[in-house]
Design an enzyme around this catalytic site. Structure first.
Site, PDB file in Angstrom:
ATOM      1  N   MET A   1      36.409  41.427  39.659  1.00 19.60           N
ATOM      2  CA  MET A   1      35.238  40.575  39.543  1.00 19.60           C
ATOM      3  C   MET A   1      35.414  39.496  38.478  1.00 19.60           C
ATOM      4  O   MET A   1      34.552  38.670  38.287  1.00 19.60           O
ATOM      5  CB  MET A   1      33.991  41.411  39.227  1.00 19.60           C
ATOM      6  N   GLY A   2      36.504  39.547  37.745  1.00 18.98           N
ATOM      7  CA  GLY A   2      36.732  38.563  36.708  1.00 18.98           C
ATOM      8  C   GLY A   2      38.205  38.410  36.420  1.00 18.98           C
ATOM      9  O   GLY A   2      39.047  39.099  36.983  1.00 18.98           O
ATOM     10  N   GLN A   3      38.526  37.470  35.556  1.00 19.70           N
ATOM     11  CA  GLN A   3      39.893  37.262  35.129  1.00 19.70           C
ATOM     12  C   GLN A   3      40.020  37.676  33.667  1.00 19.70           C
ATOM     13  O   GLN A   3      39.115  37.455  32.865  1.00 19.70           O
ATOM     14  CB  GLN A   3      40.294  35.802  35.305  1.00 19.70           C
ATOM     15  N   VAL A   4      41.156  38.281  33.334  1.00 19.07           N
ATOM     16  CA  VAL A   4      41.393  38.779  31.986  1.00 19.07           C
ATOM     17  C   VAL A   4      42.557  37.991  31.378  1.00 19.07           C
ATOM     18  O   VAL A   4      43.613  37.863  32.002  1.00 19.07           O
ATOM     19  CB  VAL A   4      41.718  40.286  32.004  1.00 19.07           C
TER      20      VAL A   4
ATOM     21  N   LYS B   1      37.685  38.541  28.785  1.00 24.51           N
ATOM     22  CA  LYS B   1      37.321  38.780  30.183  1.00 24.51           C
ATOM     23  C   LYS B   1      36.304  37.723  30.594  1.00 24.51           C
ATOM     24  O   LYS B   1      35.229  37.628  29.997  1.00 24.51           O
ATOM     25  CB  LYS B   1      36.749  40.177  30.365  1.00 24.51           C
TER      26      LYS B   1
ATOM     27  N   ASP C   1      32.246  57.442  34.167  1.00 24.34           N
ATOM     28  CA  ASP C   1      33.481  57.163  34.919  1.00 24.34           C
ATOM     29  C   ASP C   1      34.708  57.419  34.047  1.00 24.34           C
ATOM     30  O   ASP C   1      35.620  56.587  33.976  1.00 24.34           O
ATOM     31  CB  ASP C   1      33.482  55.727  35.435  1.00 24.34           C
TER      32      ASP C   1
END
Length: 654
Positions: free
Chosen positions: A1-4, A18, A112
């Site tokens: 869902m995103g770029q790191v 992030k 989780d």
């Protein structure tokens, strides 16, 4: 869902940034979950997680910066080096328990905890990814029908959608430790239902665990959350032990993992009571204990009966979501109507092997065949056809019959709209212009075997995949080979992007994206295996794959990074947990990029909203035939499919 991104502060300190992708930044629910993750990590602090350095939740797009932890995940360590040794396991157990104690003290439940969310830092494990953490004071029950977490690491209350509290993380901690000690998750099974049954059943045997840790893990796996130890009790149980244990992330701990496991298997270690006076030592079985076990067994049987009854109800009474509208086709075209009617139907096999839509979406080309099986008084026969159909009315425009030998096996259109049919014989492979009947290219089958072909947009070039495992680019005007794409493995299913700049091809367990002009390659690894249909969005920015795991994966067509996964199984308890994967045979994007259409084994076409992954409608096919091709018509107002038998179906979309 995103770029790191790995970045550095003005003071040259390494940080991880992030950044939320723009398409998700405008999703209010996603922003809320992202803000929740940032807030949770800030509340816990940096000693037990990756410390939040700075964040801007209101930015466009939102971002968060955390301290860089130069350490592998526990999952990576187990993959690279195998199970941990006893000393490393004790450090990991106490370190994770201490981390959970800090998380729970902030009013949070992680929900989780798994090896992928544990970083093995030099100074102890760090628990990361609070994306689905929930505040205790905000209510801990899940939304009905929405189970959050990673199934094989869930607690019984999670899989049964009951209220989830800190004890749920303790159950997951026991599973993480068993996985770290053995290299495999004891609850993991071939199906979701089997995994759930293992989790809610009596705990599995942990005889292979070090004797010192065995009672701890067994205590974590108590089915009743109130009987599980708290993280503080686990930490306390290690007090007074050898304080010179190697740190969890140290080289000594990991390099000795295998040798220590071997020693553990041959050395008897005396287990001490794990929780001092608050917990009992390895128990005697008393009459009261037997009564308690009988009661728990009765409750388990009762719960299982309810689960089975519910499963039957969901399996057979809720095959599809009633809220999803269904539509029957406006037109069904039987390509073989009137053919071979003198032969019993069970002796005739019909097939549509390929179909393609012209660039202006006016014409549909098909390659189809009729096979008559040998009989006592009848020879075996094959008839092959290449056809052009009006995509709006379904009327036949051109029909070319190939006869016995020149089998039509594929069709495509050039960028100028010329229909090409591929014929294959034992001696030659030949490309024909279906409209004129003119031979465009003839290849010696002994030197060049063609399986499929695709034309390159905005040019006369076309591509073939050959028996040598390579892809060959040809000049459609001269018939000469322009270029060859090859790797060590076999390449197949070539597909050009809409502008012709990128070539996608299957390769082993993944997909390769070739820049046709520069030769640069972007690799997409598919964990569930390669193969399956592929598609580019009309703007060329998204790339879709269906790798046999009941999901369509959407990728950034430039970077090769996974954007999202859309579950595409029929939404019933049976298909989710017991049924075979609903194989996707074809898929395509709508012209405006808002919808994805999938053709599956049950002959139905399902439409999915790309923005949120929801199933919007089902286009009901006929006779449960696998769909070989799915196309949107002019302006995306119609949808056309061909099945594995003999029909073309057309729907007018609402």
């Amino acid at each position: 869902m995103g770029q790191v991104y790995l970045a550095r502060t003005p003071g040259d300190r390494p940080i991880v940034v992030k950044v939320v992708r723009s398409e998700f930044a405008h999703d209010e629910e996603f922003r809320r979950r992202f803000a929740q993750e940032v807030e949770a990590a800030q509340r816990v602090g940096g000693f037990h997680t990756a410390q939040v350095v700075d964040a801007d939740i209101e930015a466009d797009p939102p971002w968060v910066a955390t301290a860089h932890i130069p350490a592998p995940s526990l999952e990576q360590v187990l993959q690279d080096q195998g199970p941990l040794g006893s000393s490393a396991l004790e450090s990991l157990f106490s370190g994770l328990a201490e981390g959970l104690e800090a998380i729970h003290a902030c009013g949070l439940v992680h929900r989780d905890l798994k090896p992928g969310n544990v970083l093995m830092a030099e100074d102890g494990p760090r628990i990361i990814d609070f994306g689905i953490a929930r505040a205790l004071d905000a209510g801990s029950a899940t939304v009905t029908g929405q189970v959050i977490g990673t199934l094989a690491y869930m607690s019984p209350e999670q899989v049964q959608e009951h209220s989830v509290g800190p004890a749920s993380d303790v159950f997951s901690l026991g599973t993480v430790m068993a996985t770290a000690a053995t290299g495999s998750n004891p609850f993991d099974a071939a199906t979701m239902a089997a995994t759930v049954l293992r989790i809610i059943s009596p705990a599995p045997s942990v005889e292979t665990l070090p004797a010192r840790l065995r009672p701890l893990v067994e205590a974590c796996w108590q089915n009743d959350p109130k009987l599980r130890p708290t993280p503080h009790e686990i930490v306390t149980s290690f007090e007074g032990e050898n304080t010179a244990r190697p740190l969890v992330g140290s080289e000594t701990a990991f390099s000795s993992a295998r040798s220590e496991r071997q020693e553990m298997d041959t050395t008897e270690v005396q287990a001490s009571p794990p929780f001092g006076k608050t917990k009992v030592a390895p128990p005697k079985v008393t009459a009261g204990a037997r009564h308690g076990r009988s009661l728990r067994l009765f409750l388990l049987v009762a719960a299982s009966a309810v689960l089975i009854a519910s499963s039957i109800h969901w399996a057979f009474l809720s095959e599809d979501d009633d809220s999803v509208p269904e539509f029957t086709p406006d037109t069904v075209i039987d390509l073989h109507e009137g053919l071979r009617e003198d032969v019993d139907e069970d002796r005739v096999h019909h097939d549509i092997s390929a179909a393609d839509l012209s660039p202006d979406a006016d014409l549909l080309a098909t390659a189809d065949s009729v096979h008559v099986r040998r009989g006592i008084t009848r020879e075996e026969a094959h008839d092959y056809y290449a056809r052009l159909l009006d995509s709006e009315t379904g009327e036949e425009v051109v029909v070319r019959q190939g006869g016995e030998d020149p089998a039509f096996i594929d069709v495509t259109f050039t960028s100028e709209g010329d229909p090409i049919g591929l014929q294959r014989t034992p001696e030659v492979h030949r490309l024909w212009d279906i409209s004129t009947g003119e031979a465009l290219l003839t290849l010696d089958s002994q030197e060049e075997s063609i399986g499929t072909l695709d034309s390159r947009p905005e040019s006369t070039d076309f591509l073939t995949d050959g028996s040598d495992g390579d892809l060959h680019l040809w000049d459609g005007s001269s018939g000469e080979r322009i270029d060859t794409f090859s790797t060590e493995g076999r390449l197949n299913s070539p597909l050009f992007s809409p502008d012709g700049s990128t070539l996608a091809t299957g390769s082993g367990t993944g997909v390769l994206l070739w820049d046709v002009d520069t030769g640069a390659i972007t690799t997409i690894d598919l964990e569930e295996g390669g193969g399956g249909p592929m598609a580019f969005s009309a703007d060329g920015e998204l790339f879709a794959t269906a790798p046999r795991d009941d999901h369509v994966h959407l990728w950034d067509a430039v970077s090769g990074e996974l954007e999202t996964r859309i579950p595409t199984y029929t939404d019933s308890f049976y298909t989710r947990n017991f049924g075979d994967p609903e194989a996707i045979r074809s898929l395509t994007f709508s012209p405006d990029g808002s919808l994805l259409a999938t053709g599956q084994d049950d002959s139905n076409v399902r439409l999915w909203d790309i923005s949120n992954g929801t199933h919007t409608s089902t286009l009901v096919g006929r006779d449960e035939r696998s769909l070989t091709s799915v196309f949107f018509g002019v302006g995306g107002e119609t949808l056309i499919s061909s099945d594995s038998a003999r029909s073309v179906q057309m729907w007018t979309l609402p």
